[in-house]
Design a protein around this motif. Structure first.
Motif, PDB file in Angstrom:
ATOM      1  N   ARG A  38      40.110  35.157  37.019  1.00 19.73           N
ATOM      2  CA  ARG A  38      40.272  35.883  38.221  1.00 19.73           C
ATOM      3  C   ARG A  38      38.900  35.633  39.249  1.00 19.73           C
ATOM      4  O   ARG A  38      38.996  36.033  40.234  1.00 19.73           O
ATOM      5  N   ALA A  39      37.936  35.653  38.498  1.00 16.42           N
ATOM      6  CA  ALA A  39      36.483  35.630  39.178  1.00 16.42           C
ATOM      7  C   ALA A  39      36.495  34.689  40.581  1.00 16.42           C
ATOM      8  O   ALA A  39      36.758  33.299  40.228  1.00 16.42           O
ATOM      9  N   GLU A  40      36.086  35.028  41.496  1.00 13.70           N
ATOM     10  CA  GLU A  40      36.013  34.103  42.563  1.00 13.70           C
ATOM     11  C   GLU A  40      34.479  34.192  43.345  1.00 13.70           C
ATOM     12  O   GLU A  40      33.940  35.206  43.338  1.00 13.70           O
ATOM     13  N   PHE A  41      34.101  32.995  43.312  1.00 14.21           N
ATOM     14  CA  PHE A  41      32.494  32.932  43.537  1.00 14.21           C
ATOM     15  C   PHE A  41      32.227  32.134  44.777  1.00 14.21           C
ATOM     16  O   PHE A  41      32.957  31.294  45.168  1.00 14.21           O
ATOM     17  N   ARG A  42      31.227  32.478  45.500  1.00 16.76           N
ATOM     18  CA  ARG A  42      30.479  31.627  46.399  1.00 16.76           C
ATOM     19  C   ARG A  42      29.441  30.791  45.636  1.00 16.76           C
ATOM     20  O   ARG A  42      28.635  31.255  44.961  1.00 16.76           O
ATOM     21  N   PRO A  43      29.575  29.387  45.878  1.00 17.09           N
ATOM     22  CA  PRO A  43      28.533  28.473  45.024  1.00 17.09           C
ATOM     23  C   PRO A  43      27.270  28.886  45.475  1.00 17.09           C
ATOM     24  O   PRO A  43      26.953  29.074  46.405  1.00 17.09           O
ATOM     25  N   ALA A  44      26.458  28.362  44.515  1.00 13.68           N
ATOM     26  CA  ALA A  44      24.842  28.294  44.780  1.00 13.68           C
ATOM     27  C   ALA A  44      24.524  27.268  45.504  1.00 13.68           C
ATOM     28  O   ALA A  44      25.304  26.133  45.927  1.00 13.68           O
ATOM     29  N   THR A  45      23.405  27.210  46.392  1.00 13.54           N
ATOM     30  CA  THR A  45      22.945  26.172  47.229  1.00 13.54           C
ATOM     31  C   THR A  45      21.565  25.730  46.696  1.00 13.54           C
ATOM     32  O   THR A  45      20.794  26.643  46.184  1.00 13.54           O
ATOM     33  N   ASP A  46      21.239  24.568  47.071  1.00 15.94           N
ATOM     34  CA  ASP A  46      19.818  24.097  46.372  1.00 15.94           C
ATOM     35  C   ASP A  46      18.640  24.176  47.941  1.00 15.94           C
ATOM     36  O   ASP A  46      19.303  24.955  48.973  1.00 15.94           O
ATOM     37  N   GLU A  47      17.667  23.890  47.904  1.00 15.46           N
ATOM     38  CA  GLU A  47      16.682  23.970  49.004  1.00 15.46           C
ATOM     39  C   GLU A  47      17.192  23.593  50.322  1.00 15.46           C
ATOM     40  O   GLU A  47      16.521  23.948  51.291  1.00 15.46           O
ATOM     41  N   ASP A  48      18.110  22.290  50.282  1.00 16.98           N
ATOM     42  CA  ASP A  48      18.504  21.734  51.134  1.00 16.98           C
ATOM     43  C   ASP A  48      19.920  22.206  51.731  1.00 16.98           C
ATOM     44  O   ASP A  48      20.369  22.095  52.857  1.00 16.98           O
ATOM     45  N   GLY A  49      20.334  23.410  51.310  1.00 20.57           N
ATOM     46  CA  GLY A  49      21.642  24.088  51.728  1.00 20.57           C
ATOM     47  C   GLY A  49      22.771  23.649  51.136  1.00 20.57           C
ATOM     48  O   GLY A  49      23.933  23.799  51.453  1.00 20.57           O
ATOM     49  N   GLU A  50      22.522  22.425  50.073  1.00 19.91           N
ATOM     50  CA  GLU A  50      23.684  21.870  49.531  1.00 19.91           C
ATOM     51  C   GLU A  50      24.246  22.660  48.296  1.00 19.91           C
ATOM     52  O   GLU A  50      23.650  23.326  47.563  1.00 19.91           O
ATOM     53  N   ASN A  51      25.614  22.690  48.182  1.00 18.23           N
ATOM     54  CA  ASN A  51      26.316  23.600  47.050  1.00 18.23           C
ATOM     55  C   ASN A  51      25.862  22.867  45.834  1.00 18.23           C
ATOM     56  O   ASN A  51      26.144  21.298  45.732  1.00 18.23           O
ATOM     57  N   VAL A  52      25.513  23.573  44.836  1.00 17.83           N
ATOM     58  CA  VAL A  52      25.329  22.984  43.475  1.00 17.83           C
ATOM     59  C   VAL A  52      25.610  23.834  42.400  1.00 17.83           C
ATOM     60  O   VAL A  52      26.166  24.943  42.724  1.00 17.83           O
ATOM     61  N   SER A  53      25.814  23.366  41.229  1.00 20.74           N
ATOM     62  CA  SER A  53      26.299  24.031  39.932  1.00 20.74           C
ATOM     63  C   SER A  53      25.342  24.981  39.527  1.00 20.74           C
ATOM     64  O   SER A  53      23.950  24.520  39.681  1.00 20.74           O
ATOM     65  N   ALA A  54      25.751  26.036  39.151  1.00 18.84           N
ATOM     66  CA  ALA A  54      24.428  27.110  38.630  1.00 18.84           C
ATOM     67  C   ALA A  54      25.285  28.037  37.829  1.00 18.84           C
ATOM     68  O   ALA A  54      26.379  28.167  37.581  1.00 18.84           O
ATOM     69  N   THR A  55      24.268  29.002  37.244  1.00 21.08           N
ATOM     70  CA  THR A  55      24.611  30.087  36.185  1.00 21.08           C
ATOM     71  C   THR A  55      24.619  31.548  37.111  1.00 21.08           C
ATOM     72  O   THR A  55      23.660  31.609  37.735  1.00 21.08           O
ATOM     73  N   TYR A  56      25.618  32.091  36.932  1.00 22.79           N
ATOM     74  CA  TYR A  56      25.857  33.595  37.445  1.00 22.79           C
ATOM     75  C   TYR A  56      25.925  34.466  35.955  1.00 22.79           C
ATOM     76  O   TYR A  56      26.588  34.311  35.251  1.00 22.79           O
ATOM     77  N   LYS A  57      25.219  35.772  36.234  1.00 23.55           N
ATOM     78  CA  LYS A  57      25.146  36.573  35.170  1.00 23.55           C
ATOM     79  C   LYS A  57      25.660  37.944  35.853  1.00 23.55           C
ATOM     80  O   LYS A  57      25.105  38.411  36.756  1.00 23.55           O
ATOM     81  N   GLY A  58      26.649  38.196  35.055  1.00 19.97           N
ATOM     82  CA  GLY A  58      26.944  39.771  35.382  1.00 19.97           C
ATOM     83  C   GLY A  58      27.522  40.680  34.483  1.00 19.97           C
ATOM     84  O   GLY A  58      27.211  40.267  33.144  1.00 19.97           O
ATOM     85  N   SER A  59      28.204  41.785  34.619  1.00 15.81           N
ATOM     86  CA  SER A  59      28.479  42.768  33.491  1.00 15.81           C
ATOM     87  C   SER A  59      29.620  43.481  34.137  1.00 15.81           C
ATOM     88  O   SER A  59      29.893  43.338  35.254  1.00 15.81           O
TER      89      SER A  59
END
Length: 247
Positions: free
Chosen positions: A130-151
C-alpha cells in the motif's frame, strides 16, 4: 461550555456524518504519526545517517531529495493482526524500504521492533502492498532509487460506542425555560460520560439551554404557550449482521 444534554446529542451527530468520513480521532492519529516521522527525520539529520541515505523530508543540495511517503495512513486499525490483539502485543515497528526511481517499493526489512514478532511480520507486507512514495532525486533533479526509513506505532483502539440505554427528562415550561432535569435511566454508559453527567449535575447544568433563561416555548393549537414534559430516549444496540438483517 457544553452541558450533559449536548453530550448526549453528540452520538447522533456521529451517526449522521458521512460513512466515508474520517473520525476526528483517526485524523488526530494521522497527524501524530506525521509529526513523529518529522521529528525522527530531524533527529536523523542531526545525528547523521550511517549508511549515507538521506532521511525523509530533508534535502542536502539544490536538486537532491530523499524519498517521501505520500500516504501516512496506509495502515488501518482493521489491519491489526488478531493474534497480536489477543496477545496484547503493541508498540512501534521501524522499517527500511528500497524505493525505485518510479516511487515503487522494491523491498522492505524490519530495522527495529523485531521483538514484536506478530506486528513486525505484518508491517512489511502492508508497506509493500500500500505505501506510495515520491521518488528521491539526485543533485541534478533526476529521479533515482534510494532508501526510505519509516515506522508505525501499532496501538490497540476500540469503538467508543458501547451498547447502552439512557433516558433523560425535563420540564419545558410555558416561558420556554427548561427545568427539573433528571436522568431516569443510565445503563452501561461509558465511565467518562458518567463523570461528565455527575459533574454537570453538581453544577446545575443538566438542562438544555442557558440556565433559567427564557427560550422558545411549545404552543397549543391556538398558539398559546404551554408547558411540556420532554423525555429523550437514547439507545445503542449491538447485534451480528445476520441477526440484525430483516428476513
Amino acid at each position: 461550555m457544553k452541558n450533559t444534554f449536548y453530550t448526549l446529542a453528540l452520538p447522533f451527530a456521529v451517526f449522521a456524518a458521512p460513512l466515508n468520513a474520517h473520525p476526528v480521532e483517526e485524523a488526530a492519529e494521522v497527524a501524530i504519526e506525521e509529526a513523529e516521522a518529522a521529528i525522527e527525520a530531524a533527529d536523523a539529520a542531526a545525528e547523521g545517517v550511517s549508511d549515507g541515505t538521506r532521511p525523509p523530508f530533508l534535502n542536502n543540495s539544490e536538486g537532491a531529495r530523499s524519498p517521501f511517503l505520500n500516504n501516512y495512513a496506509f495502515i488501518k486499525q482493521a489491519d491489526y493482526p488478531v493474534a497480536a490483539w489477543q496477545a496484547e502485543e503493541t508498540g512501534r515497528v521501524s522499517y527500511s524500504v528500497e524505493v525505485s526511481a518510479e516511487g515503487k517499493p522494491l523491498s522492505c526489512k524490519i530495522t527495529d521492533g523485531v521483538d514484536l514478532t506478530i506486528l513486525a511480520a505484518a508491517t512489511c507486507p502492508l508497506v509493500m502492498e500500500r505505501a506510495e512514495f515520491r521518488p528521491a532525486t539526485d543533485e541534478d533533479g533526476e529521479n533515482v532509487s534510494a532508501t526510505y526509513k519509516g515506522s508505525y506505532n501499532w496501538r490497540k483502539r476500540e469503538v467508543e460506542m458501547p451498547q447502552m440505554s439512557v433516558t433523560f427528562q425535563y420540564l419545558h415550561d410555558e416561558l420556554g425555560v427548561s427545568k427539573d432535569c433528571k436522568f431516569l435511566k443510565m445503563e452501561n454508559i461509558p465511565e467518562e460520560m458518567r463523570r461528565d453527567i455527575e459533574r454537570d449535575k453538581a453544577r446545575g447544568k443538566l438542562c438544555p439551554g442557558p440556565a433559567g433563561k427564557q427560550g422558545v416555548p411549545y404552543r397549543d393549537e391556538n398558539g398559546v404557550p404551554i408547558a411540556k414534559l420532554v423525555t429523550v430516549d437514547f439507545n445503542v444496540t449491538l447485534a451480528d449482521p445476520e441477526a440484525a438483517s430483516p428476513e
